[in-house]
Design an enzyme around this catalytic site. Sequence first.
Site, short mmCIF file in Angstrom:
data_model
loop_
_atom_site.label_atom_id
_atom_site.label_comp_id
_atom_site.label_asym_id
_atom_site.label_seq_id
_atom_site.Cartn_x
_atom_site.Cartn_y
_atom_site.Cartn_z
CB CYS A 96 -0.98 -0.04 1.19
SG CYS A 96 -2.36 1.10 1.00
CG HIS A 232 -3.59 -3.69 3.35
ND1 HIS A 232 -2.43 -3.09 3.77
CD2 HIS A 232 -4.36 -2.72 2.83
CE1 HIS A 232 -2.50 -1.79 3.53
NE2 HIS A 232 -3.67 -1.53 2.96
CD GLU A 234 -0.75 -5.67 5.49
OE1 GLU A 234 -0.81 -6.29 4.41
OE2 GLU A 234 -0.82 -4.42 5.56
#
Lengths: 263, 953
Positions: A96, A232, A234
Amino acid sequence: MTSPPILILHAPGTNRDAEAAVAVELAGGDPRIVSMTDLRRGVASMSDFGGLVLPGGFSYGDALGAGVRLALEMRTWLYEELANSVRLGRPVLGICNGFQALLKSGLLGESSGPEGRLGVTLTDNANGRFECRWVTLRVEPVFRSGWLGSLAGMKIRCPVAHGEGRVAVSDPEVVGILEAERRIAFRYLSGDGQQGGDRVAGGLYPANPNGSVGDIAGLCDATGAVVGLMPHPEDHVVDWQRPGGPPGARGLPLFKAFVDAAR
Amino acid sequence: MCVTTRIEVTAVDDPRAARIVHLVRLLGVMGLVGCRVSRVYYLQGDLPADDIDRLSREVLIDPVVNEVIVGSPSPTSYPVVEVAPRPGVTDVEARELERAAAALGLPPLRASTARRYELIGDLDEAAVSAISRQLLANEIIELHSLGTVQPCFDSPASGEAQVNTVKLAGLGDADLVRLSREGLLSLDLGEMRAIQEHFEREGRDPTDAELETLAQTWSEHCMHKTFRARIRLEHTKSDGSVAISSHEGLLAALREVTEELAPPWLRSAFDDNAGIVAFDNDFDLAFKVETHNHPSALEPFGGANTGIGGVVRDVMGVSARPIACTNVLCFGPPDPADRDLPPGVLHPRRVRDGVVAGIGDYGNKLGLPTVNGAVIYDEGYVANPLVYCGALGLLPSGSHPTEPQAGDRIIAIGGRTGRDGIHGATFSSAGMDEATAEQAGTAVQIGDPITQKGCIEVVEQARDLRIYHAITDCGAGGFSSAVGEMGEHLGAEVDLSGVPLKYAGLEPWEIWLSEAQERMVLAVPSSRVGTLGELCEHHEVEMTDLGRFTGTGRLVVRHGETPVVDLPMEFLHRGAPRKEMVGRWADPVPEPVEMPEVDPTRVLLELLSHPTVASKEAIVRTYDHEVRGGTVGRPFVGVRADGPGDGAVLKPLGTWHHDAAVALSVGINPRIGRLDPWSMALHAIDEAVRNLVAVGGDPARVALLDNFCWGDPTKPDRLGSLVRALEGCLEGARRYRMPFISGKDSLFNEYAGEPIPGTLLISALGLVPDLHRTVASAFTRAGCDLWLVGDPSDRLGGSLVDDLLGICDRRVPPTLDEPLERYIAVHRLIADGSVTAAHDVSDGGIAVAIAEMAIGGRLGVEATVPAAGSGGILAALTNEAVGRLLLESPPARRGHLAARLGPLGRRIGVVTGSSSIEIAVAGAAEPQPLHREPVSISLDSAVRAFTGRSRES
């Protein structure tokens, strides 16, 4: 097996550092959140780490455009160290805001495209708004020596949350060049990874959430060591983070491949 | 040589341009076919062309998408509007540009920015003026001009620190009142007299700063005078009888119930900036909800932006790490014509768009998930929108110190002080009218979330290192209230001359009272100030030593050698006379109602597309609800992630070693409040609890927050309604056995003497024992049973359908005497896995709720809902009786559910694989239509009505 130390860069306004650290840890790495201040002062050095994660956020408020000021800081203070680290094959992952900064810093490298420039940037979403939603990605077949190589074809479901995530190019032929150079690392798929199969989003909202050209969600440099993406992974490392839908398609294998490359 | 260089940067396919064309059309201005949007940068300094070129290349221009013009403005034959921030208004972009130039090693320069709009089309002057006033610029914070705007660099007006004395001695009552009004002090005669008497005793007149300090500290906003007043309530019941009651303080009454309930997991209620409850063995949760209504009415983006910033600082003020945000927004209907708006009022659509952008900007940039809320549209909020902002925080148990010591240094960290926000507290303690925008210019601010993000990091680390003895935020009243409150029992000495300013020229009283954002104040022992300084440097946060806490019991402020304030803390905090107030409330007398002849299917579609019910995706997807990776219960649910979520479930980072999670929900219903504010409180509590239970929350572990937004409390009808709502809260806390842990009131929500509907927001904070046992509102599987918990009511007063069809029923649905039993039963069924989906029945009634479950799951449904007393089909489908939940459950669990729910629950239908929503009514007083159900719609038309999309993508 030892846990390789992974540098997670924190600049003022970085905010997905803690989740990135969790993902790296679950993947077997040893995450250390290090501030830009400490890198600038030499308190910490890139050479002490096996890999670098540039997490999401709004570095310096993104007041001059997403990632612009962080890119400037990286060019000013860290470029040699980072370039050296990349030469040694140590993996770099920008997520990002980290991707935006990587791209704008030049660390994603040059291209054989027009004027030798990469000719690609990240800019305002096509709908002009910040957009938060889950998407499906596919790891594209990238340069074989890169750490993503073994993951080609893998699907990841995870959220996007950004206002400036549209991949735009200076010339339509740049997409073909990127493809030929195997620089397109991730694409947005339609559907949830099962239903919809391998069909790319075809530019259609919301599967392609920002209007990126060629459904591009992420890029890598020519060596495959430096990788950046807007979504994302994660935020989907354990099952309970997923909002229903078919099981699997977690982002964890991406971090495992990253940590393995950092050993 | 000091020259100013203009750089104009345009993105070739800027999506903002199309948006502007669209919004101009909505304004009713014709003739605009396109728009070219540019950023304009002015650089002032001794810069060679090479340096300007370098700065442009490095930070201003992206060669892939930008065109750039350096020097004079780009030539055009179309009208151009340029907009720039007024001097003193936060301009983060300019500041970052200056810092970037420094990072590049360029000579020092000053920057300022503007936006340029080239309006392509055939527009006359009136049209251009309308577009720039109503869409492109807000005169409160921005300058705009046709053609090039003059760059404004904050000019360092010089001047010695000047403290003026205000003559009070000998003034008569009329003069005291005038002084208060003209000085924007918002003090009444009794309070002005008390101040006059105090200074008579001191044998002198007050300084400007002293008078301002007292006005801030004694403002409704800071002292909650109404909530501390002695109130006599005259309550006329619908049978004409009058009950007189008296209250010795509304706040005290709320506290009393909380103390009575005193659950073991309660850590702190009403004592601090936020309420605190236990989460697990190691961590506590802090929760606070605030409002920012007046600023949002005038400058929607800035008002909402700083509203989020403020409530997040409240949570930091109890040493918690903020982990999530919430917001509830009340707007006027989005589509009135401009001519129907009161003068000086911004269009509700502009208010909404600005507020939403402001909330998203701040929360997203802080990296906090915005996870829960509501948006309500009602005529009552056209001139006075409500913006409730909430923040949740996590802190290690027992880690919040609250005892400043004599000798501690008073340390401020964070943003610089400017003239911004002067009089914010007093401004929000009076009604608004046409002149408000002019008077309140400086009360409205733009936030700087990145500075606050730095403060969050510093405060968390400082807490863990146990560096400070006490902490609070700089909110309303700025340093004066932060230092005044923290030093209440000690006294303090402050020197303002070292405070870092945004620009020079501030008078001492302005520095002392400024409500500039992003500042915290800490009490730090001298020996630890150095360590705090290192933390601040590490996170690029500015730190200032303001002075020390003394132990003398006096608040003494100087600017260098010049005395500014010298007040006894006792008088400051306890010198205000206690108010005696009167409230009157009359219950409406019920009148027979006539039900309109309508097609229930059409009514359902109208309800689904009503802005209060319809999908909020266009708003909520602009908020990051995923950051921190712990959002388990989301705002949108179901197979296409477009069904409405009832509440949020969060798993905080750092607590992944166990399965418990946090749940957040809200309840709000101003329509009921118009008829019966007492019932509104119980309805709102019930709604918040239903929503919480529906996502898996345990009803035995719920804490509540109250937020009262009302009109002018000095008017007995407004106060009467407020007190009735508060009495409802007290009753609700006892019936639901849920303590209030924090609350806030925002009064004087009036425009030109017209109050908003008294609006109580209930926010609930609960626990989900196992995050794997949460459910959403979307149907999951064809063949499952649909169950209804709770009974309908034939009273339509306060319902959305009543409002939509103009039924004017004045009877509101009855409250529940014993509400907990059903919620405990439903919670157990969710926790043991017997329930696969759950949804609360609220706005629009049961037909809407069933349709929403079908939309979320993209599954059909056949249901027969019970008739409501003597009411007909329409009442059965649309009544908003409390205490109702819809549950989806596999047929194999039928016996288990029947046993657990007993008479509280009934099976009303089945989820189908078809693509239609069929709803019948059992036992209605009127005959049902032949050959078809009263409600029969295709799933597709329900989706279209709810989402506003023309077709399924």
